[in-house]
Design a protein around this motif. Structure first.
Motif, mmCIF file in Angstrom:
data_model
loop_
_atom_site.group_PDB
_atom_site.id
_atom_site.type_symbol
_atom_site.label_atom_id
_atom_site.label_comp_id
_atom_site.label_asym_id
_atom_site.label_seq_id
_atom_site.Cartn_x
_atom_site.Cartn_y
_atom_site.Cartn_z
ATOM 1 N N UNK A 29 -18.925 -34.410 31.663
ATOM 2 C CA UNK A 29 -18.972 -35.733 32.292
ATOM 3 C C UNK A 29 -19.059 -35.646 33.820
ATOM 4 N N UNK A 33 -20.572 -39.166 34.686
ATOM 5 C CA UNK A 33 -20.682 -39.832 33.385
ATOM 6 C C UNK A 33 -19.333 -40.389 32.938
ATOM 7 N N UNK A 59 -22.761 -29.406 15.155
ATOM 8 C CA UNK A 59 -21.775 -29.154 16.207
ATOM 9 C C UNK A 59 -20.613 -30.124 16.041
ATOM 10 N N UNK A 86 -17.076 -31.240 18.366
ATOM 11 C CA UNK A 86 -16.015 -31.070 19.360
ATOM 12 C C UNK A 86 -14.706 -31.459 18.695
ATOM 13 N N UNK A 138 -34.576 -33.888 18.689
ATOM 14 C CA UNK A 138 -33.298 -34.069 19.380
ATOM 15 C C UNK A 138 -33.042 -32.978 20.425
ATOM 16 N N UNK A 149 -33.714 -36.081 24.968
ATOM 17 C CA UNK A 149 -34.171 -37.451 24.773
ATOM 18 C C UNK A 149 -35.640 -37.577 25.182
ATOM 19 N N UNK A 150 -36.376 -38.337 24.431
ATOM 20 C CA UNK A 150 -37.734 -38.691 24.824
ATOM 21 C C UNK A 150 -37.680 -40.159 25.223
ATOM 22 N N UNK A 159 -21.302 -34.872 19.164
ATOM 23 C CA UNK A 159 -21.966 -34.714 20.462
ATOM 24 C C UNK A 159 -21.184 -35.296 21.627
ATOM 25 N N UNK A 165 -20.494 -38.826 27.575
ATOM 26 C CA UNK A 165 -21.805 -38.324 27.177
ATOM 27 C C UNK A 165 -21.867 -38.197 25.663
ATOM 28 N N UNK A 219 -27.229 -35.262 25.185
ATOM 29 C CA UNK A 219 -27.850 -35.293 26.506
ATOM 30 C C UNK A 219 -28.070 -36.712 26.999
ATOM 31 N N UNK A 223 -26.117 -40.427 28.361
ATOM 32 C CA UNK A 223 -24.879 -41.071 28.779
ATOM 33 C C UNK A 223 -24.651 -42.297 27.900
ATOM 34 N N UNK A 264 -32.919 -41.596 20.962
ATOM 35 C CA UNK A 264 -32.226 -40.302 20.910
ATOM 36 C C UNK A 264 -30.802 -40.461 20.392
#
Lengths: 96, 417, 997, 182
Positions: free
Chosen positions: A17, A62, C166, C168, C604, C607-608, D122, D141, D144, D146, D168
């Protein structure tokens, strides 16, 4: 990924962040237009880059989006203190 | 020096390999030297070697606080190339490439310089403009660098994904065929052996704790963990620790030190024939002679002397690698490590005299110092021996930050619109 | 007979339905719960691999992740091929297909083994000493040959169809390792209410209890206790038990990387299940219960298939029910190895002898072995072995001298002691301390909030271990803020204690010996190699390691590092800690790239970002380009058009009638507050105070060093409100840069910044007919030239929705930019487009935008500038407020080299042959006849075919360019020398009349 | 006069319902980024009809309107009833900055038993109820991108992101949501 205590959010948040923003307590000279080349070099380019205690700026980009300062040991990467922008440099000893 | 050759190997094989002499001697430090080099990495050892070979200065000590090549020499991904934009850079790195080409023979030590080609991928219109600018400038500077179409790039490096549907498709590439890799440890050891053979004292486990200056401000020697040593010339070649050492002589430098990581995969049979770099997607990859994929990651965002880094940095790099080479997802990371790189504001090194008489500095190589090793060492030796820079490093001064005459390779490559 | 070495009624596996599998194409069966290793051993297969350098035949050394030898390829299908899988870790599933590696043509007959015969030539570091002549031969001959010989398995050659995940996670206490110590620690911690994660690399927890069949804890068999404890833990809400999960990396501030293998053990995995999952755990406290790793003995020819660690043989017996041979010898320097012989003997396996290098070992285990009738040869050493593809004979001699003896065997178990697994502790940057008495490195100084328990902490005794762990679990939970549970004494015992053992070469492998006594099996490093390295001056263990490659194989020296260190230390005559210990680098065991990448693949990966009109443009056949994360329409080819033709048509149409362009990606920042103008004065070179409401200005932003950082048009919406635009790629960094100054240098200014980049869709309508095209849609704004001149902005409504309408031009034509809230962008675009069609307007993309602005000499930051260009260099001195006392960059601009003569200045360049379009990036010289290296005086920054000018045009940065107007310069191309003339940067409508016309 | 423009939503038609997780785009709302010093809060709170929270990570909600603390002088004000927040703030004389971001941001509702696990695929923050209680809000976040996370129930989060990142963010939520449950 470091864990950083944001002094505005008042809790530790993941480094993802945050954005590191260079050495702290380097004030832009008030009379910047008048300073010498040497003074400008010192202000803009020269960095103390200490091995040990560093005072540095972070932005919780962020998160709360605030810039703040941190005292960190660059050998252990441990934070000794984080504090709000504008607060004076705290007196601390490095960890070594 | 006992010459290394196929014959010597055969002879030693018969004697159980017990007759090989020490590659370099490890003497106690003397009280005084003509020149002290602080830092026993490739650049420092090379400087000592060229001082002896080119300038006849053999009363030289290389002081290393740990073990030879234990800093960035032994921690980098060994990429060699010279296709830099500016004349100053092209001259310096091309000087290095010319020396790389004959270094194994010169040192009688196989440094395994392998000109397998360095290919830099372009992913967008801006990359194409930047790369073409490099290619044109390189051509007029006599540096090889050529433009490849995506199909040509794929032929040069078959694992490359060039599908137009990729998130960042490969739209072309710049290839320097003379670029490649070398064996990092061998560079340090080869220089150490050759320098030692010419009389240079190589002193490991000797940390410099102070730099001594006389009443006139000039250098008089250094203090070390093994006692004071006198010298009227001191060259600082300490990579990540340059700021710390320069401060011992009260010289402030425009450097910041960051942790840089790299990793290798488990070894596999040959699958990757060259070096591939992608600045836009942040990936650097080659395959070592042992079969490991050698992958360079980025720096952490914060300054540090910890020689470690974040897992997220490695993840970011591997995402890019797997995007460019989707068949590598099942490969495994065997080992990761960190080094400390010192970075200047213009991402070009400082290779110069300093305001202190007798003090010379070679620093600020950022992530790219290995490729310059022989060239840097060669001109730095000249700078120390003659007390004036070689024409090749004349622009790499400390003063450029004051006057604004930067050698801004980073700016030339990185600004996107 | 199937599985001839599986002992009936022995072990913990279910004898139910057999699982079929193949190894090198040959079919076998195994049991549910087997590893590939145990299943092969049950079938009597020991030969599974070849070593790295000498291609020597190798078998299983271990039963776990420390395995250096038994690496195989696992082929699920054409795309799911995994090299270098440890057979001792890979769980068996029905249909598993494994192949051996690093051999040709076959495992049993490998041509590469010829290097074994020539081993003395390939001693440590040999490649540094040769292959230097002739120079070219290294690249063409030697290196390719070395490469072919090196490497282990084959890399996959197809994209990986599996996916990865993934997670966290946060917890109070993370326990790594679910052996008896880890279980006890988790038990204590969870009882306090702390959030606990318990991770173990095995499919079933238990650790050493897998082989210590005689262990008892709290009145039960150790194994039963472990199973019950795991069940109790898993049932609690505050505990997460992760099996098949390896703690591989210990990062700063108690961030631990774990990798969970989710599907590799399944025959038919759920397609939604990730193959592996990365856990990034942030723990308040970490309990390391990572156990210890048994070391082999370093004796001559100690690497033959059938030579195995003693505890591993015990695991195969007691857990998997497999006898690793019919007639087995043991060679050890410590007590725990005796238990292997005892257990095997009790199950009827022949024990040839226990050879113990200690002169007079004393232990109940020795007594028990003797009581069982096992021949114990104390003070003896194994001085050699025979057997090409499997050990067949062991040569033994008394250490003090005396007659040799031989034993016929089909397996030889070895142990020289146990190395605490301090890898994660060391990664945590804790300092290890060498314990002289026990010859072990143990956790010393902790720098993170962690504690080690059990055998990784040097506590080998089972009872001490579980009690130490229980206490530690309670203590760390308390430290994490929970109430300490009641202290409790756990009762535990195991049959055979682990004794100290020895490190280094075994007796008989003295310096000078020519025998191959392996230290590092996979990399083929022998005791002799390490001694040679020291002899050649390698005094640091790091040098020894790098010179010999010991400890650098895929097992990272788990069984070998201490041996290597001990041998080097003996050669150097220095104690072990002075020689040093190589750093334990992450990961603990190899980690799949995919697990580290997780979801960040393909779509992924990043971001596009797409604008509101993206799908419309795509439907129109637009070709897109990547600009940062954005996709921008580059051109809109009509049938049969290439880019050149499309751009020529688009750029002509804009100037003849009008064009419509999606400028939504431009960065936008709303600067609001009473001090907004003061802030703008500081951030941009231009003056802002007097800019009227409703007026716009082109602004230049510098960095403090005086170089151009960004640019854009800024409109003043109100006295206290500016609408700032930035470059597309610059948007985030410009906002960051502004916030930096605002928060830290000018905190007293009453102004706030908000990104509105995505609030507005921006539709640029440019060209002589632009006003007519937009007119029907505009409400509340007078768009006449008089009311709304060039460089003005108005608020009103367009297509009935709130809009900010700018009268600005990046083309030199009369132009408008319509800003509407983004969700309305597509609808407004379509209305404008439909109206535009009536006037013959077209949609145009970024390429035409670039051409049109170049015709007018407008710069693109990042193309004309590169971070080394000042406003004056770019011909933009007029944009600097001369009377301003301060702005960011004011001082940097005045540095000597920024005002020196000879700087590169932006000029126009016209090729003498108007048909030649210069290459962007091409270099410019004044003297075409000079040799290489040529003196370059500048480069082409932009270059296009301009259909409006009927010729090529280019912009260039050239030394003293503005003083060279009309001068002929040269652009050397590989095949020609192009001549060009320096001109003004404006190629079209020099007087700028079309803006209004 | 031409017809009024139609609104197009970036995540139109996207949703996912899986085991213990569902994803749905939230409906349109008015949003402003509100910036103000402490002295102005009383006046702004009164005008907005809710107390602007001053504790980090806090939010306040009244009927269809909510204010999320994002920073020491920054609030994200969301009105799901579509009220004209800019007009409301324009009537406040006290020093502040209000900027309309109704179209810059959009929201995805993420709910279900597995909501923490899916977000933690994520998002590196600790999302346990103890650390991120109902009502808590934070910019953070997600991979990738915010996002702003706002916990609207034990098992429900409101996830805000910028318009062009929505594909995304939704895609990543979807991928994490589809992951077989462990």
């Amino acid at each position: 990924m470091l864990l950083i205590h944001c002094p505005y959010c008042e809790e530790e948040r993941p480094e993802a962040e945050f954005r590191h923003a260079g050495e702290a307590h380097i004030a832009r000279p008030q009379n910047i237009a008048e300073i010498s080349d040497e003074e400008f070099e010192r202000y803009f380019f020269i960095r103390s880059n200490p091995k040990g205690l560093v005072f540095e700026r972070w932005r919780h980009i962020h998160g709360c989006a605030r810039f703040f300062n941190a005292a960190r040991d660059t050998v252990s990467d441990r934070f000794l203190k984080t504090y709000k922008a504008g607060e004076p440099k705290p007196a601390l000893d490095g960890e070594g | 020096m006992k010459k290394y050759s196929a014959f010597a190997i055969a002879r030693e094989a018969l004697r159980g390999n017990t007759g090989w002499p020490e590659q370099w001697s490890s003497p106690e430090p003397k009280k005084s030297y003509d020149v002290i080099i602080i830092g026993g990495g490739g650049h420092g050892l090379g400087t000592a070697y060229y001082l002896a070979r080119e300038h006849g200065i053999t009363n030289v000590a290389v002081l290393e606080k740990g073990w030879l090549g234990g800093g960035n020499t032994g921690r980098n991904t060994t990429i060699i190339r010279s296709n830099y934009l500016y004349d100053e850079s092209a001259a310096l790195y091309n000087h290095a490439i010319k020396l790389w080409a004959g270094l194994s023979q010169d040192l009688n030590y196989n440094v395994m310089y392998s000109a397998r080609g360095v290919m830099m991928l372009a992913h967008n219109v801006h990359d194409v403009q930047v790369f073409k600018r490099h290619i044109h400038a390189n051509r007029l500077n006599g540096v090889d660098n050529e433009w490849l179409t995506p199909e040509q790039a794929k032929r040069y490096c078959p694992p490359l994904e060039i599908s137009r549907d990729a998130r960042y498709p490969v739209v072309g590439a710049a290839l320097q065929r003379r670029g490649g890799t070398a064996r990092h440890d061998a560079v340090a050891w080869g220089y150490a052996r050759a320098a030692s053979d010419r009389g240079v004292d190589i002193i490991q486990n000797c940390e410099v704790t102070g730099i001594r200056r006389g009443p006139d401000g000039a250098i008089t020697g250094v203090e070390t963990t093994r006692g004071p040593i006198k010298a009227r010339k001191v060259g600082v070649v300490a990579a990540g620790h340059s700021s710390v050492l320069m401060q011992m002589a009260d010289v402030q430098v425009p450097l910041e030190s960051f942790p840089l990581q790299a990793l290798v995969s488990e070894p596999v049979k040959p699958v990757f024939p060259c070096v591939v770099m992608s600045n836009s997607v942040h990936a650097y990859i080659s395959q070592s002679d042992k079969g490991e994929l050698v992958i360079g990651a980025g720096t952490d965002q914060y300054t540090s002397y910890s020689q470690t880094g974040s897992l997220s940095i490695l993840q970011h790099t591997l995402e890019a690698i797997c995007e460019l080479f989707p068949m590598f997802t099942r490969m495994k990371m065997l080992r990761s490590w960190g080094g400390i790189v010192d970075v200047t504001p213009d991402r070009s090194p400082i290779l110069a005299k300093t305001p202190v008489k007798g003090l010379y500095v070679n620093c600020g190589w950022g992530t790219g110092g290995f490729k310059a090793t022989p060239g840097s060492a060669h001109v730095f030796a000249h700078t120390i021996a003659r007390d004036e820079p070689h024409p090749i490093n004349a622009s790499y001064t400390l003063e450029r930050f004051r006057t604004g005459r930067l050698i801004d390779e980073a700016a030339a490559a990185a600004v996107a619109h | 007979m199937t599985q001839p070495f599986r002992l009936p009624g022995v072990g913990r596996l279910d004898a139910g339905k057999p699982l079929a599998f193949t190894f090198d194409g040959k079919s076998y069966t195994g049991r549910e719960g087997d590893t590939l290793a145990s299943a092969l051993l049950a079938n009597g297969v020991h030969l599974v691999g070849r070593s790295f350098k000498y291609h020597r035949p190798r078998g299983f050394l271990s039963a776990g992740p420390e395995e250096p030898n038994a690496l195989v390829g696992i082929h699920r299908d054409a795309a799911r091929k995994t090299p270098n899988v440890r057979a001792t870790v890979q769980e068996l599933y029905d249909g598993l297909a494994a192949v051996s590696q690093n051999r040709w043509p076959s495992l049993a007959f490998d041509i590469g083994a010829i290097s074994d015969l020539n081993a003395p030539l390939f001693s440590a570091g040999f490649y540094y000493k040769t292959f230097k002549w002739p120079r070219a031969a290294w690249d063409r001959l030697y290196e390719p040959a070395i490469r072919r010989a090196a490497g282990l398995g084959n890399a996959p050659d197809k994209p990986d169809p599996d996916h990865y995940a993934n997670r966290f996670a946060h917890c109070d206490v993370l326990v790594i390792g679910a052996g008896p110590a880890g279980l006890a620690a988790a038990l204590a911690a969870c009882e306090t209410g702390a959030r606990v994660i318990l991770a173990d690399e095995q499919p079933v927890p238990g650790g050493r209890l897998r082989f210590e069949a005689d262990a008892r804890i709290e009145g039960k068999s150790g194994w039963d206790w472990a199973e019950e404890t795991v069940a109790r833990l898993a049932a609690r809400d505050n505990v997460r038990v992760l099996t098949r999960t390896t703690g591989f990396g210990y990062y700063a501030q108690n961030m631990i990387g774990l990798v969970e293998r989710v599907t590799d053990h399944l025959a038919n995995p759920d397609p939604n299940a990730p193959r592996e999952r990365l856990w990034q755990v942030r723990a308040k406290r970490v309990v390391l219960a990572t156990g210890a790793i048994e070391r082999h003995m370093v004796f001559p020819d100690n690497d033959r298939p059938g030579i195995m660690l003693a505890s591993s043989a015990r695991t195969y017996l007691n857990h998997f029910g497999v006898a690793v041979g019919n007639r087995i010898a043991v060679y050890a320097a410590e007590d725990s190895a005796y238990a292997a012989a005892i257990d095997l003997k009790k199950h009827g396996v022949g024990i040839a002898a226990i050879i113990d290098s200690r002169a007079a070992p004393e232990s109940p285990a020795v007594e028990e072995a003797r009581a069982l009738g096992i021949d114990v040869l104390a003070g003896h050493a194994v001085i050699g072995t025979d057997g090409r593809l499997r050990v067949r004979r062991v040569h033994v001699a008394p250490i003090s001298g005396g007659p040799h003896r031989e034993f016929q065997v089909d397996a030889l178990l070895t142990s020289s002691g146990w190395t605490p697994a301090v890898h994660l502790f060391s990664q945590s940057r804790g300092k290890l301390a060498f314990d002289e008495a026990t010859q072990r490195f143990l956790p010393g100084l902790y720098v993170q909030d962690a504690v080690s328990v059990g055998s990784c902490n040097g506590t080998f005794d089972l009872a001490s271990s579980v009690n130490e762990a229980f206490d530690a679990g309670a203590k760390v939970a308390k430290e994490a803020g929970f109430r300490k549970p009641r202290a409790r004494q756990m009762e535990a015992s195991s049959g055979t204690p682990w004794s100290i053992g020895m490190a280094g070469a075994s007796p008989g492998v003295e310096p000078g010996t020519s025998k191959m006594a392996f230290v590092d099996f996979q990399n083929d490093v022998t005791a002799k190699d390490i001694r040679q390295a020291v002899r050649e001056g390698m005094r640091s263990i790091e040098h020894v390691k790098r010179f010999t490659t010991t400890g650098m194989a895929t097992d990272q020296g788990k069984t070998s590092n201490l041996h290597g260190l001990a041998i080097a230390s003996q050669m150097l005559g220095k104690p072990i800690p002075e020689v040093g210990l190589t750093t334990f680098r992450p990961p603990y065991t190899p980690v799949t790239f995919g697990a580290l990448v997780g979801h960040s693949r393909g779509r992924l990966f990043e971001p596009t970002r797409r604008t509101p009109t993206h799908d419309w443009a795509k439907a129109q056949g637009a070709v897109f380009e990547d600009v940062g994360q954005w996709k921008r329409a580059r051109y809109f080819p009509q049938v049969g058009e290439d880019m050149h033709a499309a751009v020529a048509r688009e750029s002509r149409t804009v100037r003849e009638t009008a064009g419509i362009f999606d400028a939504s990606t431009l960065g936008k920042i709303e600067v609001v507050g009473p001090d907004a103008a003061r802030f703008m004065e500081l951030m941009y070179t231009n003056p802002w105070a007097k800019l009227g409401v409703g007026r716009c200005r082109y602004g230049i932003m510098l960095r403090e060093d005086g170089f151009i950082y960004d640019d854009g048009v800024v409109g003043r919406i109100a006295e206290d409100r500016f609408h700032v635009t930035t470059t597309t790629g610059g948007a985030p960094r410009v906002l960051h840069h502004m916030e930096d100054y605002l928060q830290t240098e000018f905190p007293d200014l009453k102004v706030w910044l908000t990104s509105t980049s995505e609030q507005w869709a921006v539709i640029a309508v440019q060209g002589p007919r632009s006003r007519e095209i937009i007119a029907p849609f505009v409400e509340g704004i007078d768009i006449s030239d008089e009311a709304m001149p060039h460089m003005s902005v108005r608020e009103g409504r367009v297509c009935g929705v709130p809009a900010r309408l700018f009268r600005i031009s990046f083309t030199g034509e009369r132009g408008f930019e319509i800003n509407v809230p983004a969700d309305y962008g597509l609808s407004v675009w379509k209305s404008i487009w439909a109206e535009g069609q009536k006037h013959g307007a077209c949609a145009y993309g970024t390429e035409t935008m670039h051409v049109l602005r170049a015709e007018k000499g407008f710069i693109i930051v990042g193309q004309e500038t590169d971070g080394t260009v000042t406003p004056d260099d770019a011909g933009l001195s007029w944009a600097i407020g001369r009377k301003k006392a301060d702005f960011v960059g004011i001082r940097g601009l005045r540095r000597p080299d920024l005002v020196a003569e000879g700087r590169k200045q932006l000029v126009g360049l016209k090729t003498v042959d108007p048909q030649i379009v210069l290459d962007e990036g091409a270099q410019i010289v004044a003297d075409p006849d000079q040799p290489v290296p040529m003196k370059m005086i500048g480069h082409v920054t932009s270059s296009y075919w301009s259909s409006n000018c009927g010729r090529s045009i280019a912009l260039a940065l050239i030394e003293n360019g503005r003083a060279r107007m009309g001068e002929r310069l040269y652009v050397p191309m590989p095949d020609e020398m192009v001549e060009a003339e320096v001109t003004s940067t404006i190629f079209f409508d020099e007087k700028g009349e079309r803006l209004h016309g | 006069m031409a017809e009024t423009a139609r609104r197009t939503f970036a995540l139109e038609g996207r949703s996912y319902d899986g085991d213990g997780i569902s994803l749905a785009p939230a409906g349109p709302a008015s949003r402003i980024s509100l910036r103000a010093p402490a002295e102005s809060l009383a006046a702004l709170s009164e005008a907005l009809g809710l107390d602007l929270p001053v504790r980090p990570k806090a939010s306040a909600r009244k009927n269809a309107r909510a204010a999320l603390w994002l920073g020491p002088d920054e609030w994200l004000v969301i009105d799901e009833g579509g009220a004209d927040l800019m007009a409301i703030c324009a009537r406040v004389a006290a020093l502040h900055s209000a900027v309309d971001i109704s179209h810059r941001n959009l929201a995805i509702l993420v709910s279900g038993r597995r909501v923490e696990d899916v977000l933690n695929a994520a998002c590196p923050q600790d999302l346990s109820v103890a650390r991120f209680p109902v009502g808590a809000a934070s910019r953070t976040v997600f991979g990738k991108a915010e996002i702003v996370l706002w916990r609207i129930g034990e098992d429900a989060f409101h996830v805000e992101c910028w318009r062009s990142f929505a594909d995304y963010v939704f895609g990543l939520l979807d991928a994490a949501g589809r992951e077989a449950v462990r």
